[in-house]
Design a protein around this motif. Structure first.
Motif, PDB file in Angstrom:
ATOM      1  N   LEU A 436     -84.520  67.024  52.562  1.00 49.44           N
ATOM      2  CA  LEU A 436     -85.803  67.210  53.115  1.00 49.44           C
ATOM      3  C   LEU A 436     -87.047  67.853  52.102  1.00 49.44           C
ATOM      4  O   LEU A 436     -88.181  67.526  52.216  1.00 49.44           O
ATOM      5  CB  LEU A 436     -85.698  68.371  54.330  1.00 49.44           C
ATOM      6  CG  LEU A 436     -84.829  67.731  55.492  1.00 49.44           C
ATOM      7  CD1 LEU A 436     -84.630  68.896  56.375  1.00 49.44           C
ATOM      8  CD2 LEU A 436     -85.848  66.792  56.385  1.00 49.44           C
ATOM      9  N   CYS A 437     -86.500  68.618  50.995  1.00 50.19           N
ATOM     10  CA  CYS A 437     -87.347  69.111  49.960  1.00 50.19           C
ATOM     11  C   CYS A 437     -87.974  67.836  49.240  1.00 50.19           C
ATOM     12  O   CYS A 437     -89.133  67.819  48.984  1.00 50.19           O
ATOM     13  CB  CYS A 437     -86.780  70.007  49.231  1.00 50.19           C
ATOM     14  SG  CYS A 437     -86.497  71.751  49.668  1.00 50.19           S
ATOM     15  N   GLY A 438     -86.935  66.836  49.106  1.00 51.19           N
ATOM     16  CA  GLY A 438     -87.626  65.608  48.396  1.00 51.19           C
ATOM     17  C   GLY A 438     -88.634  64.900  49.276  1.00 51.19           C
ATOM     18  O   GLY A 438     -89.358  64.214  48.691  1.00 51.19           O
ATOM     19  N   LEU A 439     -88.629  64.978  50.413  1.00 51.49           N
ATOM     20  CA  LEU A 439     -89.513  64.263  51.402  1.00 51.49           C
ATOM     21  C   LEU A 439     -90.834  64.990  51.290  1.00 51.49           C
ATOM     22  O   LEU A 439     -91.916  64.256  51.772  1.00 51.49           O
ATOM     23  CB  LEU A 439     -88.880  64.219  52.850  1.00 51.49           C
ATOM     24  CG  LEU A 439     -87.943  63.113  53.266  1.00 51.49           C
ATOM     25  CD1 LEU A 439     -87.310  63.436  54.545  1.00 51.49           C
ATOM     26  CD2 LEU A 439     -88.689  61.768  52.984  1.00 51.49           C
ATOM     27  N   GLY A 440     -90.742  66.207  50.879  1.00 46.14           N
ATOM     28  CA  GLY A 440     -92.087  67.063  50.687  1.00 46.14           C
ATOM     29  C   GLY A 440     -92.232  68.267  51.620  1.00 46.14           C
ATOM     30  O   GLY A 440     -93.347  68.770  51.767  1.00 46.14           O
ATOM     31  N   VAL A 441     -91.027  68.841  52.209  1.00 47.37           N
ATOM     32  CA  VAL A 441     -91.688  70.032  52.841  1.00 47.37           C
ATOM     33  C   VAL A 441     -91.852  71.194  52.044  1.00 47.37           C
ATOM     34  O   VAL A 441     -91.220  71.204  50.879  1.00 47.37           O
ATOM     35  CB  VAL A 441     -90.305  70.467  53.894  1.00 47.37           C
ATOM     36  CG1 VAL A 441     -89.880  69.374  54.769  1.00 47.37           C
ATOM     37  CG2 VAL A 441     -89.094  70.681  53.031  1.00 47.37           C
ATOM     38  N   ASN A 442     -92.738  71.975  52.271  1.00 46.76           N
ATOM     39  CA  ASN A 442     -93.029  73.125  51.427  1.00 46.76           C
ATOM     40  C   ASN A 442     -92.152  74.242  51.730  1.00 46.76           C
ATOM     41  O   ASN A 442     -91.807  75.272  50.615  1.00 46.76           O
ATOM     42  CB  ASN A 442     -94.647  73.598  51.787  1.00 46.76           C
ATOM     43  CG  ASN A 442     -95.652  72.665  51.145  1.00 46.76           C
ATOM     44  OD1 ASN A 442     -95.368  71.780  50.153  1.00 46.76           O
ATOM     45  ND2 ASN A 442     -96.716  72.295  51.890  1.00 46.76           N
ATOM     46  N   ARG A 443     -91.534  74.482  52.870  1.00 51.63           N
ATOM     47  CA  ARG A 443     -90.638  75.511  53.227  1.00 51.63           C
ATOM     48  C   ARG A 443     -89.272  74.901  53.950  1.00 51.63           C
ATOM     49  O   ARG A 443     -89.773  74.014  54.970  1.00 51.63           O
ATOM     50  CB  ARG A 443     -91.214  76.357  54.244  1.00 51.63           C
ATOM     51  CG  ARG A 443     -92.331  77.206  53.339  1.00 51.63           C
ATOM     52  CD  ARG A 443     -93.005  78.094  54.529  1.00 51.63           C
ATOM     53  NE  ARG A 443     -94.301  78.780  53.590  1.00 51.63           N
ATOM     54  CZ  ARG A 443     -95.503  78.245  53.542  1.00 51.63           C
ATOM     55  NH1 ARG A 443     -95.631  77.191  54.004  1.00 51.63           N
ATOM     56  NH2 ARG A 443     -96.261  79.141  52.788  1.00 51.63           N
ATOM     57  N   ILE A 444     -88.277  75.005  53.566  1.00 51.70           N
ATOM     58  CA  ILE A 444     -86.984  74.677  54.123  1.00 51.70           C
ATOM     59  C   ILE A 444     -86.479  75.654  54.818  1.00 51.70           C
ATOM     60  O   ILE A 444     -86.331  76.856  54.346  1.00 51.70           O
ATOM     61  CB  ILE A 444     -86.063  74.085  53.074  1.00 51.70           C
ATOM     62  CG1 ILE A 444     -84.834  73.472  53.721  1.00 51.70           C
ATOM     63  CG2 ILE A 444     -85.568  75.011  52.177  1.00 51.70           C
ATOM     64  CD1 ILE A 444     -85.217  72.119  54.616  1.00 51.70           C
ATOM     65  N   GLY A 445     -85.841  75.649  55.943  1.00 54.33           N
ATOM     66  CA  GLY A 445     -85.263  76.812  56.693  1.00 54.33           C
ATOM     67  C   GLY A 445     -83.948  76.457  57.152  1.00 54.33           C
ATOM     68  O   GLY A 445     -83.145  75.499  56.871  1.00 54.33           O
ATOM     69  N   HIS A 446     -83.283  77.552  57.792  1.00 52.00           N
ATOM     70  CA  HIS A 446     -81.839  77.347  58.265  1.00 52.00           C
ATOM     71  C   HIS A 446     -81.598  78.377  59.483  1.00 52.00           C
ATOM     72  O   HIS A 446     -82.271  79.732  59.250  1.00 52.00           O
ATOM     73  CB  HIS A 446     -80.785  77.940  57.086  1.00 52.00           C
ATOM     74  CG  HIS A 446     -79.554  78.013  57.559  1.00 52.00           C
ATOM     75  ND1 HIS A 446     -79.164  77.235  58.281  1.00 52.00           N
ATOM     76  CD2 HIS A 446     -78.702  78.885  57.125  1.00 52.00           C
ATOM     77  CE1 HIS A 446     -77.525  77.527  58.568  1.00 52.00           C
ATOM     78  NE2 HIS A 446     -77.458  78.670  57.916  1.00 52.00           N
ATOM     79  N   GLU A 447     -81.145  77.944  60.408  1.00 50.47           N
ATOM     80  CA  GLU A 447     -80.857  78.748  61.703  1.00 50.47           C
ATOM     81  C   GLU A 447     -79.533  79.471  61.283  1.00 50.47           C
ATOM     82  O   GLU A 447     -78.378  78.860  61.476  1.00 50.47           O
ATOM     83  CB  GLU A 447     -80.799  78.033  62.849  1.00 50.47           C
ATOM     84  CG  GLU A 447     -80.437  79.101  63.975  1.00 50.47           C
ATOM     85  CD  GLU A 447     -80.392  78.315  65.486  1.00 50.47           C
ATOM     86  OE1 GLU A 447     -80.151  78.900  66.325  1.00 50.47           O
ATOM     87  OE2 GLU A 447     -80.474  77.178  65.417  1.00 50.47           O
ATOM     88  N   ASN A 448     -79.350  80.817  60.909  1.00 49.09           N
ATOM     89  CA  ASN A 448     -78.312  81.615  60.665  1.00 49.09           C
ATOM     90  C   ASN A 448     -77.786  81.929  61.674  1.00 49.09           C
ATOM     91  O   ASN A 448     -78.555  82.595  62.799  1.00 49.09           O
ATOM     92  CB  ASN A 448     -78.383  82.381  59.535  1.00 49.09           C
ATOM     93  CG  ASN A 448     -77.422  83.078  59.079  1.00 49.09           C
ATOM     94  OD1 ASN A 448     -76.351  82.560  59.015  1.00 49.09           O
ATOM     95  ND2 ASN A 448     -77.304  84.426  58.891  1.00 49.09           N
ATOM     96  N   THR A 449     -76.340  82.168  62.178  1.00 52.59           N
ATOM     97  CA  THR A 449     -75.808  82.641  63.064  1.00 52.59           C
ATOM     98  C   THR A 449     -74.400  83.465  62.535  1.00 52.59           C
ATOM     99  O   THR A 449     -74.027  83.311  61.695  1.00 52.59           O
ATOM    100  CB  THR A 449     -75.388  81.566  64.029  1.00 52.59           C
ATOM    101  OG1 THR A 449     -74.421  80.891  63.625  1.00 52.59           O
ATOM    102  CG2 THR A 449     -76.566  80.753  64.596  1.00 52.59           C
ATOM    103  N   GLY A 450     -74.010  84.259  63.523  1.00 48.02           N
ATOM    104  CA  GLY A 450     -72.623  84.803  63.335  1.00 48.02           C
ATOM    105  C   GLY A 450     -71.521  83.713  63.325  1.00 48.02           C
ATOM    106  O   GLY A 450     -70.452  84.350  62.495  1.00 48.02           O
ATOM    107  N   ASN A 451     -71.621  82.643  63.750  1.00 47.63           N
ATOM    108  CA  ASN A 451     -70.635  81.700  63.660  1.00 47.63           C
ATOM    109  C   ASN A 451     -70.318  81.200  62.403  1.00 47.63           C
ATOM    110  O   ASN A 451     -69.356  80.670  62.124  1.00 47.63           O
ATOM    111  CB  ASN A 451     -70.431  80.690  64.760  1.00 47.63           C
ATOM    112  CG  ASN A 451     -71.683  80.559  65.618  1.00 47.63           C
ATOM    113  OD1 ASN A 451     -72.162  81.858  65.910  1.00 47.63           O
ATOM    114  ND2 ASN A 451     -72.274  79.379  65.739  1.00 47.63           N
ATOM    115  N   SER A 452     -71.423  81.277  61.488  1.00 45.10           N
ATOM    116  CA  SER A 452     -71.172  80.224  60.322  1.00 45.10           C
ATOM    117  C   SER A 452     -70.901  81.396  59.245  1.00 45.10           C
ATOM    118  O   SER A 452     -71.274  82.373  58.716  1.00 45.10           O
ATOM    119  CB  SER A 452     -72.773  80.138  59.963  1.00 45.10           C
ATOM    120  OG  SER A 452     -73.315  79.278  60.830  1.00 45.10           O
TER     121      SER A 452
END
Length: 908
Positions: A436-452
């Motif tokens: 996704l960064c290679g596609l050009g997003v300026n910000r990459i995100g992640h949904e963090n949870t207690g399961n991970s």
């Protein structure tokens, strides 16, 4: 059935095995069996689950999580009414002939039989056993009485020859209850009796414990000189504190239309307390929301109205140029009013581009309508993982460009479409963040949870991708644990813990990961360099507590979540967080397809039946996982515990959180020069450009770690790897660390003898070189001749941990000793900051609250190579005393149970 490459290779040389000295363990996750079809979850009525099949059955919901969770992320299940024999299979390798125990963890139903069989095939020899004929857990067990079933372990003896083993799970005709299987283990260990999701104590983990405790001495040999203390400019992700982005509601929209006496600060509160909130804060500014770091998030449905000419929202943004905002894409589309001029609305959005964080896609890439038919056909025909990645990239790119061209009223480029997208995948983020960064997003995100598990590892992917592509990253906060979330809300639609919602998705005060998990989530992301926080359940920053006897006359105030956010905002304002120091990067193939948690068991989160050869989990995945288990050890041990808030997400890694993850993306090799060492993980294809870049990196002083059978492609020749001689040789289960002549036990592995020439030999096995350090220019290539660094059990061989330890020792200007998680940052002024998390003393189950065990405080020793001139701690504001000890400078402090401390100091 499909034989994995490592299994086939090992089978060719089965006759050359030596006698094993340690027990053998062959661990098998049920979701890695194939073929699977459809779904069959524990909360579903049987009539809606997939017929005549073994199906994906996880991740589970309330029953599974209250039992401590599945062994990894998934399980499989078949209906009770399956009439025919339905079989799924997996191929393993038995390192020795002998008597084994076949252990199976499965769902044991109360008062019912759940019969299924497991078959073990070796050539013409078949051994089988029927499980589920009788209860293995007492019928009055609390879990059985609550959920009508409980996970149970059962076993049967089998005798195996050396070599390949086909293991099959099969249905045995109609039975009385759903058949659900979590994991299996074949072992020669008579003393392994697992509880819950406990995995075997592998010899590699024992070695890592000895390293951590100091019991195992590796001598004074160094493998890497220290980096200069200056932080590379490419690592700097943010020059300002992060934004805190909150969902706003229609009440705030109404406030924006008022001429006088309006609540100007963006807010979104629980509807039942909205009137009291507005009364309370009509004439004073609400904490958290009034902070200049806080900004609004609106739904994409409100996008057209918000960005019309002179809209109240546009006027608010003009009044507050310091405030940032975002637009949420989740589960909605723009509410286009009649005559809406889409290009004009987009032009208005671009007028405030500097304030615009982006379009947030929670648990998704861009919420674009992808057309999978063409992509899946390409994936079926693919011969390499690179071709799979190309098909997925093309599919996502086409859909996202079409989506935003429609939104913006004009045909736009791929770069324009992606630049404002903030993809916040939960499971499988690791697979796609670099793409996704290679596609050009300026910000990459992640949904963090207690399961991970192991947030630090996931941050290594995000931080590495952001640094490699010149992007930033965002925390999509979800206070979930399993299928439950912590909500300080009165609103009924949020699934309170009543019998109506007991099976899944409880969102209430006592559920989920808890507010203390949220505190540590904030702080670990903050020190990692996060650009913005978005809290998914953001309407409960304020609450109005009450009770049956206490009544309901208490004032509206900050909830525990709000108090947490207020503290983090204070930290962000008062202290420069600097830049995280991560001198080692793992280098993965850009098409690695790996993630520890995925909603489909195949690589790239795909159904492995699309292309079993490339998508079924195998040695490639095991190599990546193995290196990460070592880098963040004791992560594999904390994941044996019952799943809870804190313990799995936040891990007291023995090396600290000092790693990044980068990939072999085209034209993105320059970033490698900022790291002191690169460790290749998994199978990696090297282009000519990457081969040349890696050689130059080593010649300039870098250390490159490579394992056997790891590299392919035209760039391999540039590395001039050591020659290996002779046929494949299976070694006994030990090796010798040359510097101390210490023989170290490990599981059985195979390797080719290395021809060292003048190279330094670091480890031997059977008297033959096993690991060598090959000088190249000012740097070196450390070559480990074990294929992918894995034993015959597909688990990492202990020598990998020793190499990692010696590299780390040479690269860290500051170290921490004590059972805590720690992070090292450096400010622009040259100050060092050590963040310390005590992850013991507080257990948050999926439902309920437990008291803090204050006896679990930890005394920590900090060591600096250079003299420290001034030091203080952020939380207490107290000075920290340092003393000279031998050739180091030391400080000691105590971190309270479940506590957090920050030590900032200056050294020479």
């Amino acid at each position: 059935m499909t034989l994995r490459p490592a299994v086939c290779l090992a089978a060719l040389f089965a006759g050359r095995l030596f006698a094993a000295e340690l027990p053998a363990y062959l661990w098998m996750e049920a979701e890695h069996f194939a073929p699977l079809k459809g779904v069959n979850f524990s909360f579903q009525p049987e009539g809606v689950t997939t017929r005549e099949a073994w199906s994906v059955a996880g991740p589970g919901v309330a029953p599974e999580w209250t039992m401590g969770g599945e062994s990894e992320w998934m399980s499989i299940a078949a209906r009770a009414d399956v009439t025919n024999e339905v079989t799924v299979s997996y191929t393993a390798f038995a390192p020795v002939e002998g008597d084994y125990r076949l252990l199976v963890r499965y769902a044991d139903y109360r008062g019912k039989r759940e019969e299924f069989g497991v078959r073990v095939r070796q050539g013409d020899k078949v051994q089988s056993h029927i499980f589920g004929k009788e209860p293995r857990v007492e019928e009055l067990d609390p879990m059985k009485m609550l959920w009508d079933w409980s996970f149970a372990w059962d076993e049967t003896p089998v005798h195996l020859m050396k070599g390949g083993v086909a293991v099959e799970i099969y249905t045995t005709g109609i039975t009385e209850a759903r058949r659900a299987v979590d994991c299996l283990c074949l072992t020669t260990d008579p003393n392994y009796h697992p509880h819950g999701r406990e995995k075997p104590d592998l010899p590699t983990w024992r070695t890592m414990r000895d390293l951590r405790s100091g019991k195992l001495d590796l001598g004074h040999m160094t493998l890497q000189r220290s980096l200069p203390p200056a932080i590379p400019s490419s690592w700097l992700l943010s020059r300002s504190p992060p934004a805190f982005l909150w969902n706003v509601d229609l009440n705030w929209a109404d406030e924006l239309r008022k001429v006088t006496n309006a609540i100007d600060d963006p807010f979104g509160v629980d509807p039942p307390i909205a009137k009291d909130f507005m009364t309370t804060y009509r004439n004073k500014r609400p904490p958290v929301y009034s902070d200049e770091l806080s900004g609004p998030v609106i739904s994409i449905s409100r996008y057209p109205g918000a960005f019309t000419n002179d809209s109240p929202f546009m006027k608010w943004l003009a009044r507050h140029p310091e405030r940032r905002f975002a637009i949420l894409l989740n589960y909605a589309e723009p509410d286009w009013f009649k005559g809406a001029h889409r290009a004009g609305i987009y032009a208005n959005l671009m007028r405030v581009e500097k304030q615009f964080a982006g379009f947030i896609a929670g648990e998704g890439i861009a919420y674009a309508n992808t057309e999978t038919t063409v992509a899946y056909e390409k994936i079926r025909r693919a011969r390499t993982r690179q071709e799979i990645l190309a098909a997925l990239r093309e599919m996502e790119d086409k859909a996202t460009v079409a989506k935003f061209s429609n939104y913006f009223g004009a045909s736009i480029s791929s770069a324009e479409a992606w630049s404002s997208v903030i993809s916040c995948l939960s499971a499988n983020m690791e697979t796609y963040c670099h793409m996704l960064c290679g596609l050009g997003v300026n910000r990459i995100g992640h949904e963090n949870t207690g399961n991970s598990p192991t947030l630090a590892r996931r941050l290594a992917f995000l931080r590495g991708a952001a640094r490699q592509f010149g992007a930033q990253f965002v925390n999509y906060q979800s206070c979930n644990l399993g299928d439950a979330a912590t909500m300080f809300s009165r609103q009924n639609y949020l699934y309170p813990a009543s019998s109506r919602y007991i099976l899944d998705n409880q969102y209430d005060t006592w559920a989920g990961a808890g507010h203390h998990w949220l505190l540590k989530d904030y702080l670990l992301w903050h020190m990692a360099g996060v650009d913005a926080f978005y809290n998914e359940q953001g309407i409960d920053i304020f609450w109005k507590p009450g009770g049956n006897s206490a009544g309901d006359d208490f004032p509206v105030d900050l909830s525990p979540k709000g108090r947490t956010a207020q503290f983090v905002q204070k930290i962000a304002h008062e202290h420069d967080r600097g830049t995280q120091y991560t001198p080692i990067a793992f280098l993965l193939d850009q098409a690695h397809g790996w993630s520890q948690e995925r909603f489909q068991p195949g690589g790239f989160q795909l159904d492995p039946q699309l292309n079993p050869t490339l998508l079924l989990p195998g040695p490639h995945d095991a190599s990546i996982r193995g290196w990460f288990d070592l880098a963040w050890f004791p992560a594999p041990e904390t994941q044996n515990e019952p799943a809870s808030g804190i313990r799995q997400t936040f891990v007291n890694g023995m090396f600290g959180d000092i790693f990044d993850v980068i990939v072999t993306a085209p034209r993105r090799a320059e970033i490698m020069n900022s790291y002191g060492a690169l460790v290749l993980a998994g199978e990696v294809f090297l282009t000519e450009d990457w081969g040349k870049a890696l050689r130059q990196y080593v010649e300039r002083g870098g250390t490159l770690v490579v394992t056997g059978n790891q590299l392919t492609g035209p760039g391999v020749g540039d590395l001039n790897l050591p020659a290996t001689g002779g046929g494949l040789m299976i070694e006994p289960s030990s090796f010798t660390w040359v510097d101390t002549r210490t023989e170290i036990p490990t599981q059985m592995f195979w390797s080719r003898s290395v021809e060292p020439g003048s190279d330094r030999v670091l480890a031997t096995a059977n008297g033959q070189p096993l690991v060598t350090a090959h000088p190249l220019g000012q740097g070196q290539i450390i070559f480990i001749s074990v294929p992918l660094g894995l034993g015959l059990d597909n688990r990492p061989v202990a020598v990998l941990g020793l190499i990692l330890k010696k590299i780390v020792d040479g690269l860290m200007p500051v170290t921490v000793h004590g059972d805590v998680e720690w992070v090292l940052n450096q400010t622009a002024k040259g100050n060092w900051i050590v963040t310390l998390f005590n992850n013991s003393g507080y257990i948050k189950p999926q439902h309920g609250i437990l008291p803090t065990d204050h006896s679990q405080s930890v005394t920590v020793t900090l060591q600096s190579r250079a003299a420290v001139t001034k030091a203080s701690e952020w939380v207490t504001g107290e000075p920290v005393a340092w003393t000279s000890r031998n050739d180091r400078f030391e400080a000691q402090l105590t971190v309270p149970a479940a506590g957090v401390r920050f030590v900032e100091f200056r050294n020479n």
